[in-house]
Scaffold this motif. Structure first.
Motif, PDB file in Angstrom:
ATOM      1  N   VAL A 196       0.956  -0.717  -0.420  1.00  0.00           N
ATOM      2  CA  VAL A 196       0.018   0.173  -0.217  1.00  0.00           C
ATOM      3  C   VAL A 196       1.190   1.289  -0.327  1.00  0.00           C
ATOM      4  N   VAL A 197       0.417   1.959  -1.160  1.00  0.00           N
ATOM      5  CA  VAL A 197       1.594   3.523  -0.935  1.00  0.00           C
ATOM      6  C   VAL A 197       0.477   3.989  -0.192  1.00  0.00           C
ATOM      7  N   ALA A 198       1.122   5.101   0.773  1.00  0.00           N
ATOM      8  CA  ALA A 198       0.049   6.320   1.567  1.00  0.00           C
ATOM      9  C   ALA A 198       0.766   7.207   1.494  1.00  0.00           C
ATOM     10  N   ASP A 199       0.567   8.927   1.471  1.00  0.00           N
ATOM     11  CA  ASP A 199       0.632  10.177   1.941  1.00  0.00           C
ATOM     12  C   ASP A 199       1.320   9.876   3.293  1.00  0.00           C
ATOM     13  N   HIS A 200       2.557  10.393   3.137  1.00  0.00           N
ATOM     14  CA  HIS A 200       2.578  10.464   4.695  1.00  0.00           C
ATOM     15  C   HIS A 200       3.617  12.220   5.380  1.00  0.00           C
ATOM     16  N   PRO A 201       2.968  12.403   5.728  1.00  0.00           N
ATOM     17  CA  PRO A 201       3.099  14.647   6.250  1.00  0.00           C
ATOM     18  C   PRO A 201       5.007  14.709   5.998  1.00  0.00           C
ATOM     19  N   TYR A 202       5.572  12.906   7.286  1.00  0.00           N
ATOM     20  CA  TYR A 202       7.623  13.556   6.383  1.00  0.00           C
ATOM     21  C   TYR A 202       7.961  13.166   5.630  1.00  0.00           C
ATOM     22  N   HIS A 203       7.802  11.937   4.715  1.00  0.00           N
ATOM     23  CA  HIS A 203       8.128  11.994   3.580  1.00  0.00           C
ATOM     24  C   HIS A 203       7.038  11.718   2.400  1.00  0.00           C
TER      25      HIS A 203
END
Length: 88
Positions: free
Chosen positions: A56-63
């Motif tokens: 699963v590819v997810a958006d992340h606040p630090y990456h």
């Protein structure tokens, strides 16, 4: 809403970019390159606890993105995600 992706890991559905079958993607040159680059960047998290079947590819606040390796089938995860949308 949240999506359970395995091993007590929940992701907010708004952060999910894509759900992919690991077997199908590993046959593709681009897929292998993407996963290798993500691993080199240190943004791959193996939560499978066993042999991973999907990621699963997810958006992340630090990456830019985080890649979660899951022991669940991509079709199972997609059905869970769709079911959550229908419940709304």
């Amino acid at each position: 809403m949240y999506l359970h992706i395995g091993q007590n890991e929940l992701l907010p559905d708004r952060r999910i970019i894509g759900i992919f079958d690991l077997d199908h993607v590993s046959w593709s040159k681009r897929g292998r390159e993407y996963l290798s680059a993500a691993e080199a960047e240190g943004v791959v998290l193996d939560i499978s606890g066993d042999i991973p079947k999907s990621f699963v590819v997810a958006d992340h606040p630090y990456h830019r993105q985080i890649v979660y390796l899951s022991q669940l089938n991509a079709s199972t995860l997609a059905l869970r995600a769709e079911k959550k949308k229908l419940e709304l």
